[in-house]
Write a protein that holds these residues in place. Structure first.
Motif, PDB file in Angstrom:
ATOM      1  N   PHE A 113       0.878  -1.390   0.143  1.00 43.46           N
ATOM      2  CA  PHE A 113      -0.116  -0.082  -0.047  1.00 43.46           C
ATOM      3  C   PHE A 113       0.815   1.217   0.027  1.00 43.46           C
ATOM      4  O   PHE A 113       0.105   2.377  -0.247  1.00 43.46           O
ATOM      5  N   ARG A 114       2.120   1.210   0.548  1.00 44.85           N
ATOM      6  CA  ARG A 114       2.969   2.569   0.209  1.00 44.85           C
ATOM      7  C   ARG A 114       3.113   2.714  -1.225  1.00 44.85           C
ATOM      8  O   ARG A 114       3.263   3.844  -1.602  1.00 44.85           O
ATOM      9  N   ALA A 115       2.831   1.880  -2.001  1.00 43.66           N
ATOM     10  CA  ALA A 115       3.069   2.081  -3.423  1.00 43.66           C
ATOM     11  C   ALA A 115       1.580   2.292  -4.004  1.00 43.66           C
ATOM     12  O   ALA A 115       1.503   2.631  -5.436  1.00 43.66           O
ATOM     13  N   HIS A 141      -4.024   6.897   1.898  1.00 43.69           N
ATOM     14  CA  HIS A 141      -2.597   6.999   1.427  1.00 43.69           C
ATOM     15  C   HIS A 141      -2.311   7.914   0.405  1.00 43.69           C
ATOM     16  O   HIS A 141      -1.294   8.758   0.382  1.00 43.69           O
ATOM     17  N   ARG A 142      -2.997   7.983  -0.630  1.00 43.61           N
ATOM     18  CA  ARG A 142      -2.937   8.844  -1.707  1.00 43.61           C
ATOM     19  C   ARG A 142      -3.074  10.262  -1.127  1.00 43.61           C
ATOM     20  O   ARG A 142      -2.484  11.373  -1.760  1.00 43.61           O
ATOM     21  N   ALA A 143      -4.046  10.452  -0.128  1.00 42.87           N
ATOM     22  CA  ALA A 143      -4.407  11.802   0.331  1.00 42.87           C
ATOM     23  C   ALA A 143      -3.127  12.392   0.942  1.00 42.87           C
ATOM     24  O   ALA A 143      -2.817  13.688   1.127  1.00 42.87           O
ATOM     25  N   GLU A 188       7.278  15.501  -8.655  1.00 41.83           N
ATOM     26  CA  GLU A 188       7.701  14.584  -9.634  1.00 41.83           C
ATOM     27  C   GLU A 188       7.926  13.147  -9.130  1.00 41.83           C
ATOM     28  O   GLU A 188       8.016  12.130  -9.732  1.00 41.83           O
ATOM     29  N   VAL A 189       8.323  13.066  -7.764  1.00 40.39           N
ATOM     30  CA  VAL A 189       8.202  11.871  -7.087  1.00 40.39           C
ATOM     31  C   VAL A 189       6.907  11.095  -7.019  1.00 40.39           C
ATOM     32  O   VAL A 189       6.841  10.038  -7.457  1.00 40.39           O
ATOM     33  N   ALA A 190       6.025  11.745  -6.856  1.00 38.14           N
ATOM     34  CA  ALA A 190       4.530  11.374  -6.976  1.00 38.14           C
ATOM     35  C   ALA A 190       4.129  10.833  -8.380  1.00 38.14           C
ATOM     36  O   ALA A 190       3.572   9.857  -8.495  1.00 38.14           O
ATOM     37  N   SER A 202      10.662   7.044  -0.890  1.00 38.54           N
ATOM     38  CA  SER A 202       9.809   8.000  -0.827  1.00 38.54           C
ATOM     39  C   SER A 202       8.708   8.318   0.293  1.00 38.54           C
ATOM     40  O   SER A 202       8.405   9.270   0.422  1.00 38.54           O
ATOM     41  N   GLN A 203       8.747   7.460   1.073  1.00 31.60           N
ATOM     42  CA  GLN A 203       7.814   7.240   2.130  1.00 31.60           C
ATOM     43  C   GLN A 203       8.309   8.079   3.443  1.00 31.60           C
ATOM     44  O   GLN A 203       7.714   8.147   4.390  1.00 31.60           O
ATOM     45  N   ARG A 204       9.600   8.161   3.475  1.00 29.75           N
ATOM     46  CA  ARG A 204      10.164   9.279   4.772  1.00 29.75           C
ATOM     47  C   ARG A 204       9.468  10.465   5.037  1.00 29.75           C
ATOM     48  O   ARG A 204       9.576  10.531   6.400  1.00 29.75           O
ATOM     49  N   THR A 205       9.003  11.092   4.342  1.00 28.26           N
ATOM     50  CA  THR A 205       8.269  12.312   4.593  1.00 28.26           C
ATOM     51  C   THR A 205       6.589  11.986   4.465  1.00 28.26           C
ATOM     52  O   THR A 205       6.018  12.916   4.806  1.00 28.26           O
TER      53      THR A 205
END
Length: 402
Positions: free
Chosen positions: A78-80, A288-290, A299-301, A335-338
């Motif tokens: 789900f992180r992806a 998660h998208r929110a 650009e990461v998104a 990408s999930q660090r923030t």
């Protein structure tokens, strides 16, 4: 071929695997080790122990893997924001690599030369189990009875069970006409009238969700707290990953959320119609998208969105243990660090809406810049003219040539 003296069987204690257990003993004259996992299917797994003992099994593994499943398989997926063919949240697919891993670990512990499963020769699960097994132990032997025997109907299985003295529990009441698979993330339904893609599912088929029409007339609000892309609290109450799944399934199911009816493309080549209930997963994807919408760089998104279909296909097709999936996971997790903060959801009669998102530490949303009111010089609107002209340059040149 290496002689097979011991086999680890993925065993539920139901008709299929009870027959497989006896068939393995007779066909291969081997010792069978049974492995039964609780991954949140909502049914007792301990009865499998008594059935295995009655069949003469000496090494019986019954394990509660709900936390492992949620923490190390569901949450990373789900992180992806993973979704297959635009709709399917991969509830069955994501459970298979965990089962394959434990089958191989138990084979190593017990000195077994082979593993066995009850997946049919038509489905995706045979591919998922076996790709995972070979990735983790290249020399493993795999016995897939459905590709070997001629017991290709329920009637033949029942006849085999009767002739070999295998006890089969006949459930009281109306038997389900569907083939079902359940775990903490979802429950799936195939077969029966669902084999006609025009036929509407019967209302009494659904197990986890109330009908949206019968859901509460008042909206339910729920707040999810994120740390590094994972939900760690619900309405400010800390929960483990498995507890998150249970709680969100309960909340969403009570509001009629999570039903899905799709025709998907199987890896083995056919199209298959299935229905799914994924209450928790539906909320998790939306939320998660929110939270990413305010914490991820543009650009990461966008890059994550480009990579996601490939990542989803890898999971669907059984390549969880492949080097390419592991490489993608490293990128996704980085990408999930923030991705920290809170999301507020509104649930109402089968629908889920994002009505709030906040990150005190990592939000990239700057109200002073985004405002339609006076921004006190935070953004010079005159800069847009040059930006537009430069981006239009190649089109202007082409237009002049025409």
């Amino acid at each position: 071929m290496t002689e097979i003296n011991k086999v680890v069987l993925a065993y539920s204690g139901g008709l299929d695997t009870s027959v497989i257990l006896k068939w393995l003993q007779d066909t291969y004259s081997c010792e069978v080790v049974t492995f039964t996992a609780d991954i949140g299917q909502g049914e007792e797994v301990e009865p499998a122990r008594a059935k295995a003992k009655a069949a003469g099994i000496k090494e019986i593994y019954i394990e509660d893997l709900r936390e492992d499943f949620a923490r190390n398989y569901i949450f990373p997926m789900f992180r992806a924001n993973t979704i297959y063919e635009g709709e399917y949240l991969l509830g069955t697919s994501i459970a298979r690599p965990l089962i394959a891993k434990r089958l191989i670990e138990i084979a190593n512990e017990t000195g077994a030369q082979a593993i066995s499963h009850g997946a049919t020769g038509k489905g995706n699960d045979q591919v998922r189990f076996e790709l995972g097994a070979y990735a983790l132990r290249p020399d493993i032997k795999i016995i897939a009875p459905w590709r070997e025997w001629d017991l290709n109907s329920r009637q033949k299985l029942l006849a085999y069970a009767e002739s070999h003295g295998i006890p089969v529990e006949m459930k009281k009441g109306k038997a389900s006409p569907y083939s079902m698979d359940a775990n903490s993330l979802h429950i799936s339904y195939e077969g029966g009238i669902l084999e006609d893609p025009w036929a509407e599912p019967e209302e009494d088929m659904w197990r986890w969700t109330v009908s949206p029409e019968l859901a509460p007339d008042q909206a339910t609000y729920v707040e999810l707290t994120y740390q590094k892309g994972d939900i760690v609290a619900i309405d400010d109450v800390p929960h483990s990953p498995a507890e998150v799944m249970d709680k969100l399934n309960e909340i969403a199911g009570a509001n009629g959320i999570g039903r899905l009816d799709i025709v998907e493309n199987r890896y083995v080549g056919m199209k298959s119609r299935g229905c799914y209930e994924t209450p928790a997963g539906t909320l998790m994807l939306k939320a998660h998208r929110a939270i990413e919408s305010i914490t991820l760089d543009r650009e990461v998104a966008h890059l994550k969105d480009e990579l996601m279909p490939r990542y989803a296909t890898l999971i669907y097709n059984g390549y969880w243990w492949s080097p390419e999936r592991e490489m993608l996971q490293e990128m996704i997790d980085a990408s999930q660090r923030t991705v920290n903060g809170k999301v507020r959801l509104k649930l109402y009669k089968g629908n889920v809406s994002v009505v709030g998102r906040d990150s005190a530490t990592d939000s990239l949303f700057d109200e002073a810049i985004a405002t339609f009111e006076e921004d006190e010089g935070a953004y010079d609107q005159k800069d847009a003219e040059g930006f537009i002209k430069l981006n239009a340059l190649r089109m202007r040149i082409a237009a002049k040539k025409r």
